[in-house]
Design an enzyme around this catalytic site. Structure first.
Site, PDB file in Angstrom:
ATOM      1  N   SER A 146      29.778  13.433 -11.325  1.00 37.21           N
ATOM      2  CA  SER A 146      29.452  14.601 -12.500  1.00 37.21           C
ATOM      3  C   SER A 146      27.920  15.684 -12.518  1.00 37.21           C
ATOM      4  CB  SER A 146      30.001  13.957 -13.809  1.00 37.21           C
ATOM      5  OG  SER A 146      31.163  13.861 -14.133  1.00 37.21           O
ATOM      6  N   GLU A 199     -27.078 -11.172  21.212  1.00 40.89           N
ATOM      7  CA  GLU A 199     -26.961 -10.428  22.584  1.00 40.89           C
ATOM      8  C   GLU A 199     -27.879  -9.981  23.275  1.00 40.89           C
ATOM      9  OE1 GLU A 199     -23.213  -9.874  23.235  1.00 40.89           O
ATOM     10  OE2 GLU A 199     -23.442 -11.914  21.593  1.00 40.89           O
TER      11      GLU A 199
END
Length: 835
Positions: free
Chosen positions: A479, A113
């Site tokens: 229950s 780069e």
């Protein structure tokens, strides 16, 4: 006077020199043509520069922002042991420091780069000229010119500017690059670049890309892999695809050659690197594989509520704040919870047949593969996959997957048609249809001492739908609500031995309907324990009515179960609640009545490590003192609030142990550790429940249809839900201490007859679950009175009366006088019995 003369002398010299310059400029302007044109050009350039500054540079962002720049980072989630289990990210990002990047990786990027990076001031003149020439040559075409940007310019573009393709943006980029070079060091610029550069596969920065392409950390990369990452900034979506492998290989080898040319590596190293294949991975296996979608989605919702979703919401947002989240998720318990609930659902479904498709897609509305991929449907169960039926003709069909692949499909039900999204499993060279249970359910496990949620499963698979039945499904608990009715009775004068009528319950329905009576199961009066162990409805309603339904509702609400109405049906679980609330309430029973808030998150740290949220808010005075002062070790106070009398909570737990030993949940008895709990079956039955556990872990599960319907008369909490809990604890046996439930102060353990609740002195409890004599827990002064059982009393009574009538006794002394004494037959009763 002297000072005035000095000032006048300086002023004179300035006027003299200025007039000389003006005269020189006029002479050259008239006499020299080249000077005139040069001056005009210089003036034009100065004006253009001022115009550019006014239009572009004046509004550019301040480069000094980069000194405090905080990139958007994902939120990382850790489990109970501190290991990473997940991350919330829309992009892959990992922030490293400059020293963390291998030298060869940096050299690869410089070679690819910006080879003059360490010598230029932000702009590479040679590269800029080449970029201008390339731009002019491509004017009018659709091709994008070579950028010619330095690494500094790329930092300016990626962080401070946009990716707009224009000359204006390029000029701004150059101006910013010069400013950045004046603010940051070269190392700081490279650190920003290597952390922020977009490299494809939703990854930003080299560490994220190393994981995405090679499933490695940057420190473990080889030279050829570093060179590959260095080619990605040019065209990540091109070089990262398998069909462009040849182009990627060519570009990678070019970068390797550039590294040789720049004397970063030797030719031998380059030849070895160029001989290596690309070696790209199709998917990353980083992080521990924890199948906890429901748990993690609940954590995500909580975090978004507290901190926001994006950077616009908060600097500590979920998808940009870089949070570190410590959760209570236990991966091993989570696997056990998932397996247990799934097996329970599959076991209930049995041979009920195919339930229809998971979803349907319109085969004429674009690509079926894209539609399937965008649905995000999936499954993680025995190698199954989710696909769409693409073709169906008689007994032959094809199944397609999100990647576009198609295979033959077998085992098809008659109703299957193209567009149906279904679950399939591998079968020979193709796939066969698999049946997902039509029933669903939820599961949750919790630490009773702290309220920390250890595991959560909100359905068969979170990839099939995000609705979490452990936290979002409001169901009737049946229950499982009864322990809190019995606790209210204990708080209002009853004891575990109190006799309750189980024959019938009558209630007035109004003047038109009159009184209605409901008969119980086994007629007669029985101790409270019997009613809870055998889940007797009539006894429960009797207790609720005697204790006051307003008091029952108050208990239910105090325990965090939810709001309720003071009706008899409430005592049998007619009001709706969630698995999370029920498990948390049972945890309070095991925690001596102290109720904690259920939590999934222990604490949250920001990106710098500062704790910004903590679930445990207890103060620890002296914990952070710099030096020990000789005083006792600081200790945290108790967590939670006292929602129930500790003695009452233990009495309920002690009775609920009987549910496992000889009641409706005996399927759990062989786990071999002290365990309590309660089954639940709602009217229909539409839902079946079990909630309970050990002193270490409390767990709860329910099974039922999302749109409630009858499960079948055979469905019971003890036969469908309790086995789910059994499997969970069997898979987690190594996590159970085996410790008993500890009684709080103020509880007296008394031997009683299990059938009658009366106190016993002549026998001892045994390990037999159905032993006649058991230990029972009582509050002080509520134990059964010191007398023998009723049948023994009657026998002794008759014996004593017979002796009195005969007027003789072996140990009595008889008076010599003839005075007679009157004896009443009810003497024994009047004295309260024998002691």
């Amino acid at each position: 006077m002297a000072e005035t003369s000095k000032f006048e002398s300086l002023s004179y010299r300035i006027r003299r020199d200025a007039s000389g310059i003006v005269a020189w400029f006029k002479t050259n302007w008239h006499d020299r043509k080249w000077f005139r044109w040069g001056a005009i050009a210089l003036g034009v350039m100065l004006v253009l520069w001022l115009v550019l500054w006014a239009l572009l540079a004046r509004n550019l962002p301040d480069a000094e922002m980069l000194l405090e720049y905080e990139p958007p980072l994902p939120t990382v989630v850790r489990g109970i042991d501190g290991e990473i289990v997940h991350s919330y990210a829309r992009e892959r990002r990992v922030q490293l420091q400059y020293s963390d990047f291998p030298e060869e990786l940096i050299e690869a990027y410089l070679a690819a780069e910006d080879k003059t990076f360490f010598s230029h001031g932000g702009i590479d003149a040679g590269g800029l000229v080449g970029a201008v020439i390339d731009y002019v040559s491509k004017l009018g075409s659709d091709e994008r010119a070579v950028g010619g940007s330095t690494i500094t310019q790329q930092v300016a573009k990626n962080i401070l500017l946009t990716n707009e393709y224009s000359i204006t943006r390029k000029l701004k980029e150059m101006m910013l690059a010069r400013r950045i070079e004046g603010v940051l060091t070269k190392q700081q610029i490279l650190e920003l670049y290597l952390n922020e550069i977009p490299l494809g596969r939703r990854s930003f920065g080299v560490q994220a890309a190393a994981r995405a392409y090679f499933d490695k950390d940057v420190g473990d990369l080889e030279l050829h892999e570093m060179a590959f990452l260095a080619i990605l900034p040019k065209a990540p979506e091109v070089y990262g695809r398998s069909q462009n492998a040849d182009r990627a290989m060519q570009r990678r080898n070019f970068v390797i050659n550039q590294m040789v040319e720049n004397e970063f590596i030797t030719q031998t190293e380059a030849d070895a690197a160029k001989a290596m294949p690309l070696g790209l991975k199709t998917q990353s296996s980083s992080g521990r594989s924890v199948d906890a979608g429901y748990f993690l989605e609940e954590v995500r919702r909580t975090l978004i509520e507290k901190f926001g979703e994006t950077a616009d919401d908060s600097k500590n947002s979920v998808y940009a704040g870089g949070l570190w989240v410590r959760t209570s998720l236990d991966p091993d318990l989570q696997d056990a919870a998932r397996n247990a609930l799934r097996r329970g659902m599959v076991r209930y479904h049995g041979r009920k047949g195919w339930n229809g498709p998971i979803a349907t897609i319109d085969m004429e509305e674009g690509s079926w593969a894209s539609q399937l991929a965008s649905s995000f449907l999936g499954i993680n169960y025995e190698g199954w996959r989710v696909g769409v039926v693409t073709q169906r003709s008689g007994s032959s069909a094809k199944i397609g997957f999100a990647n576009g692949e198609e295979f033959p499909l077998s085992g098809m039900p008659n109703s299957l048609k193209p567009g149906d999204v279904i679950a399939v499993g591998k079968s020979g060279n193709g796939y066969s249809v698999k049946t997902l249970p039509g029933v669903s359910g939820g599961f949750l496990a919790q630490d009773p001492q702290t309220g920390r949620v250890l595991a959560m499963q909100g359905g068969f698979d979170s990839r099939l739908g995000s609705f979490n039945r452990a936290t979002q499904a409001e169901r009737q608990p049946g229950s499982t609500i009864k322990p809190f009715v019995y606790a209210t009775g204990l708080d209002n004068g009853m004891t575990p031995s109190t006799q309750i009528d189980n024959s019938r319950y009558c209630y007035y329905q109004g003047s038109r309907l009159g009184e209605k009576c409901i008969r119980g199961g086994r007629a007669g009066e029985f101790p409270m324990r019997y009613g809870l162990e055998q889940s007797q409805n009539i006894m429960t309603v009797q207790i609720g009515m005697q204790a006051g339904m307003e008091n029952v509702v108050d208990t239910i609400e105090k325990m965090g179960i939810g709001e309720a109405d003071p009706y008899a049906a409430t005592a049998l679980g007619s009001e709706e609640t969630t698995i999370m609330k029920m498990v948390n309430a049972y945890s309070a029973l095991a925690n001596h009545g102290r109720l904690n808030e259920p939590t999934l998150i222990d604490y949250v740290q920001d990106r710098s490590g500062k704790v910004i949220y903590r679930a445990d808010k207890r103060a620890c005075t002296g914990c952070n003192m710099p030096q020990w002062d000789g005083s006792p070790m600081p200790r945290l106070g108790m967590s939670g609030e006292q929602a129930m009398d500790a003695r009452t909570a233990f009495q309920i737990v002690h009775m609920l142990e009987g549910v496992v030993q000889r009641g409706t949940a005996t399927v759990l008895r062989d786990i071999g550790v002290p365990m309590f709990g309660k089954t639940g079956t709602t009217t229909g039955p539409k839902d079946v429940w079990f909630v309970g556990g050990t002193p270490d872990i409390i767990a709860g599960a329910y099974i039922g249809y999302d749109n409630p319907k009858n499960l079948g008369g055979y469905a019971q909490g003890g036969t469908i839900a309790a086995p789910i809990i059994r499997q969970f604890f069997k898979e987690s046996e190594d996590r159970l201490s085996g410790d008993p439930f500890i009684a709080p102060s103020g509880v007296r353990m008394v031997r009683v007859d299990r059938a009658s609740g009366k106190r016993v002195f002549d026998a001892w409890p045994s390990s037999d679950p159905k032993a006649a004599v058991i230990w029972e827990a009582f509050k002080p002064d509520t134990e059964p009175p010191r007398k023998t059982r009723r049948d023994e009393i009657e026998s002794k009574r008759q014996e004593i009366l017979a002796l009195i009538r005969r007027g003789s006794s072996a140990s009595s002394s008889v008076s010599n006088d003839n005075e007679s004494e009157e004896v009443t037959e009810d003497f024994v009763e009047e004295q309260g019995g024998l002691y």
